[in-house]
Structures are given as structure tokens and as C-alpha cells.
Design a protein around this motif. Sequence first.
Motif, PDB file in Angstrom:
ATOM      1  N   ILE A 244       0.603  -1.136   0.103  1.00 42.56           N
ATOM      2  CA  ILE A 244      -0.072   0.006   0.046  1.00 42.56           C
ATOM      3  C   ILE A 244       0.956   1.288   0.116  1.00 42.56           C
ATOM      4  CG2 ILE A 244      -1.718   1.377   1.458  1.00 42.56           C
ATOM      5  CD1 ILE A 244      -2.788  -0.866  -0.059  1.00 42.56           C
ATOM      6  N   ILE A 245       2.090   1.358   0.956  1.00 43.92           N
ATOM      7  CA  ILE A 245       2.606   2.475   1.189  1.00 43.92           C
ATOM      8  C   ILE A 245       3.673   2.787  -0.221  1.00 43.92           C
ATOM      9  CG2 ILE A 245       4.569   3.655   2.287  1.00 43.92           C
ATOM     10  CD1 ILE A 245       3.633   2.165   4.903  1.00 43.92           C
ATOM     11  N   GLU A 246       4.028   1.590  -0.839  1.00 48.53           N
ATOM     12  CA  GLU A 246       4.809   2.008  -1.983  1.00 48.53           C
ATOM     13  C   GLU A 246       3.852   2.444  -3.206  1.00 48.53           C
ATOM     14  OE1 GLU A 246       8.159  -0.578  -4.537  1.00 48.53           O
ATOM     15  OE2 GLU A 246       6.569  -1.625  -3.440  1.00 48.53           O
ATOM     16  N   ASP A 247       2.804   1.810  -3.433  1.00 52.50           N
ATOM     17  CA  ASP A 247       1.844   2.241  -4.485  1.00 52.50           C
ATOM     18  C   ASP A 247       1.470   3.653  -4.179  1.00 52.50           C
ATOM     19  OD1 ASP A 247       0.338   1.911  -6.702  1.00 52.50           O
ATOM     20  OD2 ASP A 247      -1.433   1.514  -5.331  1.00 52.50           O
ATOM     21  N   ASP A 248       1.133   4.212  -2.886  1.00 60.33           N
ATOM     22  CA  ASP A 248       0.677   5.112  -2.514  1.00 60.33           C
ATOM     23  C   ASP A 248       1.798   6.353  -3.023  1.00 60.33           C
ATOM     24  OD1 ASP A 248      -2.030   4.639  -1.643  1.00 60.33           O
ATOM     25  OD2 ASP A 248      -1.375   4.733   0.436  1.00 60.33           O
ATOM     26  N   LEU A 249       2.833   5.778  -2.580  1.00 57.75           N
ATOM     27  CA  LEU A 249       4.157   6.945  -2.784  1.00 57.75           C
ATOM     28  C   LEU A 249       4.102   7.278  -4.423  1.00 57.75           C
ATOM     29  CD1 LEU A 249       6.808   6.206  -0.025  1.00 57.75           C
ATOM     30  CD2 LEU A 249       4.958   8.140  -0.179  1.00 57.75           C
ATOM     31  N   ASN A 250       4.131   6.203  -5.110  1.00 56.42           N
ATOM     32  CA  ASN A 250       4.363   6.354  -6.454  1.00 56.42           C
ATOM     33  C   ASN A 250       3.252   7.286  -7.083  1.00 56.42           C
ATOM     34  OD1 ASN A 250       6.429   4.723  -6.673  1.00 56.42           O
ATOM     35  ND2 ASN A 250       5.344   2.921  -6.927  1.00 56.42           N
ATOM     36  N   ARG A 251       2.128   6.826  -6.767  1.00 54.81           N
ATOM     37  CA  ARG A 251       0.839   7.715  -7.176  1.00 54.81           C
ATOM     38  C   ARG A 251       0.808   9.284  -6.937  1.00 54.81           C
ATOM     39  NH1 ARG A 251      -4.018   4.608  -8.222  1.00 54.81           N
ATOM     40  NH2 ARG A 251      -5.251   6.035  -7.015  1.00 54.81           N
ATOM     41  N   LEU A 252       1.337   9.615  -5.547  1.00 53.29           N
ATOM     42  CA  LEU A 252       1.282  10.691  -5.165  1.00 53.29           C
ATOM     43  C   LEU A 252       2.392  11.655  -6.004  1.00 53.29           C
ATOM     44  CD1 LEU A 252       1.123  10.443  -1.135  1.00 53.29           C
ATOM     45  CD2 LEU A 252      -0.351  11.646  -2.754  1.00 53.29           C
ATOM     46  N   GLU A 253       3.096  11.109  -6.760  1.00 55.81           N
ATOM     47  CA  GLU A 253       4.042  11.943  -7.576  1.00 55.81           C
ATOM     48  C   GLU A 253       3.165  12.646  -8.838  1.00 55.81           C
ATOM     49  OE1 GLU A 253       7.300  12.600  -6.906  1.00 55.81           O
ATOM     50  OE2 GLU A 253       6.755  11.773  -5.084  1.00 55.81           O
ATOM     51  N   TYR A 254       2.098  12.050  -8.972  1.00 60.13           N
ATOM     52  CA  TYR A 254       1.244  12.869 -10.012  1.00 60.13           C
ATOM     53  C   TYR A 254       0.720  14.370  -9.383  1.00 60.13           C
ATOM     54  CZ  TYR A 254       0.610   8.634 -12.766  1.00 60.13           C
ATOM     55  OH  TYR A 254       0.704   7.419 -13.600  1.00 60.13           O
ATOM     56  N   ILE A 255       0.633  14.372  -8.149  1.00 58.56           N
ATOM     57  CA  ILE A 255       0.587  15.644  -7.445  1.00 58.56           C
ATOM     58  C   ILE A 255       1.729  16.023  -6.382  1.00 58.56           C
ATOM     59  CG2 ILE A 255      -2.165  15.729  -7.557  1.00 58.56           C
ATOM     60  CD1 ILE A 255      -2.182  14.965  -4.660  1.00 58.56           C
ATOM     61  N   PRO A 256       2.939  16.695  -6.940  1.00 59.86           N
ATOM     62  CA  PRO A 256       4.004  16.328  -6.360  1.00 59.86           C
ATOM     63  C   PRO A 256       4.262  17.509  -5.213  1.00 59.86           C
ATOM     64  CG  PRO A 256       4.209  17.254  -8.497  1.00 59.86           C
ATOM     65  CD  PRO A 256       2.739  16.867  -8.449  1.00 59.86           C
ATOM     66  N   GLY A 257       4.800  17.267  -4.267  1.00 60.21           N
ATOM     67  CA  GLY A 257       5.385  18.202  -3.307  1.00 60.21           C
ATOM     68  C   GLY A 257       4.465  18.284  -2.117  1.00 60.21           C
ATOM     69  N   ASN A 258       3.505  17.083  -1.795  1.00 61.20           N
ATOM     70  CA  ASN A 258       2.655  17.036  -0.675  1.00 61.20           C
ATOM     71  C   ASN A 258       3.161  16.159   0.318  1.00 61.20           C
ATOM     72  OD1 ASN A 258       0.555  19.294  -1.581  1.00 61.20           O
ATOM     73  ND2 ASN A 258       0.350  17.881  -3.555  1.00 61.20           N
ATOM     74  N   TYR A 259       2.158  15.735   1.266  1.00 59.90           N
ATOM     75  CA  TYR A 259       2.465  15.107   2.218  1.00 59.90           C
ATOM     76  C   TYR A 259       1.717  13.687   2.278  1.00 59.90           C
ATOM     77  CZ  TYR A 259       4.077  19.495   4.217  1.00 59.90           C
ATOM     78  OH  TYR A 259       4.857  20.585   4.334  1.00 59.90           O
ATOM     79  N   TYR A 260       2.599  12.798   2.778  1.00 62.90           N
ATOM     80  CA  TYR A 260       1.697  11.269   3.147  1.00 62.90           C
ATOM     81  C   TYR A 260       1.775  11.077   4.401  1.00 62.90           C
ATOM     82  CZ  TYR A 260       0.584   6.417   2.440  1.00 62.90           C
ATOM     83  OH  TYR A 260       0.368   5.112   2.336  1.00 62.90           O
ATOM     84  N   ASN A 261       0.520  11.022   5.157  1.00 59.97           N
ATOM     85  CA  ASN A 261       0.366  10.466   6.402  1.00 59.97           C
ATOM     86  C   ASN A 261       0.102   9.244   6.675  1.00 59.97           C
ATOM     87  OD1 ASN A 261       0.325  11.775   9.529  1.00 59.97           O
ATOM     88  ND2 ASN A 261      -1.802  10.888   9.042  1.00 59.97           N
TER      89      ASN A 261
END
Length: 284
Positions: A95-112
Motif C-alpha cells: 500500500i505505502i509503495e503504491d501510494d508514494l508512486n501515485r502521489l508523484e502525480y500531485i508532487p510536493g505534498n505530504y503522506y501521513n
Amino acid sequence: MEYINDRSLHIGCHLSSSKGFEHMGKEALSIGANTFQFFTRNPRGGKAKDIDQKDVQAFLKLAEENHFAKLVAHAPYTVNPCSKEPKTREFARMIIEDDLNRLEYIPGNYYNFHPGSHVGQGMEIGIEIISDLLNDLIKPDQSTIVLLETMSGKGSEVGSRFEELKAIIDRIQIKDRIGVCMDTCHINDAGYDIVKNLDGVLSEFDEIIGLDKLYAVHINDSLNPVSAHKDRHAKIGEGHIGLEGICQVINHPKLRHLPFILETPNDLNGYQNEITMLRERFLG
């Protein structure tokens, strides 16, 4: 609406991601918010929706035009990276690996995410497992900063003491991509008296972790008194922290520049009322 400037309050709430980023952005603006939090997928886990590139681009344009603060993506509650069960740990990794990859589509934010529960293995082992997983997954070229959430200390939770979060951070190799999200309900329940001694709590955080590692704040009242070691959020002003206690937090000179996310038990109208109330009490 142009909220973001040196004297403005960066505030939002948790929104449903089911209709996409642009919808969340417009919904945030409609209630006076200039940031928001969202689950990366169903809060109980499962497959995430496919990324819609047009939706992402529309949101990025909207966010730039309206000067949004940093967003906070929240991992599912089922993620427990330090479980004693290998299958549960592997699920968390996926889950965390997939989420971090996907969040690069909206770069520069936070993952909590919640650091997890060691489930009888002991705090040191839990901390080691969490750190090892993050070291495997955090990449030097990612733009997302991973945030460890402060926890209330129920059961075998990791992260209710600042020392525990510090121990994880100390083990992380890429230190500029790790930080903390402070939850007012959680730290109250964990035993940090932010109503009577906010300055002392922040000084302790600074001495142990460093305020430069604090990137976001969940603002929630608590149904429980200090040191209850439970986790029951209340609407602002309807718990043991109270409206004045929350106002101390958003107005504190060491915190006021951070994004504040409401996770109170509210519908959209309730969030709008709380945002309006806190904007009125913000000493900008």
C-alpha cells in the motif's frame, strides 16, 4: 479566493476522494478551505482508483490559481507496517509503495500514516520494523514527504511518545523526506497537556524531535481527558481541549504557518462552520 499569504490560516478538512481531485479542490473552496486531506484509497484498504490525468491537471491548475497550501494524503487505517504477521506487513509495504508512486502525480505534498502497533513484539522491534520498511520505500527523488502521525497510546501503538517517533526518524536514511503530523486529540490522550502547557509540549517536541520536522497538524477536540490513552475525536469546542485550546494551537507562533486539517465528526456544513469559526479567531 486567494487565502495563502504570510498572515493567513492554512486550514482544511478531510474530504472524500471518490469523485477525484478537482471535485475535492472545488469542495474545499466552497467551505472556505485552502487545503484538504484525503484517503489514498478506501480507509479499510483495497485497490486504489486509477489516476485520471485530466482530473489531476484540472486540480493542479485550480490549486495554483487559488494558492492552496500543502495537501495531506492519509494511508488506510488497515496499514500496520510493524505487525507481527508477515502477511499484514507485506500488505502495508504494498500500500505505502503504491501510494508514494501515485502521489508523484500531485508532487510536493505530504503522506501521513499511523506508525502501527507492535502487537506484543515490543516497542524497539516495532520501531525497527517501521524504519526498515520506510528505508526500503523512501526514494531520494520523490517529492512527497512521509509523515508519522502522533498517536494516543492505546494498546500497543507506536508513536504516542515523542521519543518513539524520534527513534524512527533517527533510523531513516533520507532524512529530508520524513517528518511528523501532530494530532491534537491524540497527543492530549497520550498525556501531553496542550491546554495548560502548550509551550512546554512544543519545547519538549523541539528538544526531542525538532520543530523543523513538524509539517502538519490535525486539529481535533477530544472526548477524553489528558492521558486517557483512547482516541475519540470531538467537534471543536465539544471536548476536553475546547475552543480556546484549539485557538492556542492555530495561533501559536511556532505552529501558525503549518497546514491544519480538521478530522472532527462532521459533515461538510459542520466543517464549514468550524473553518469559519477558526478563521474568525485566527490572529492574522
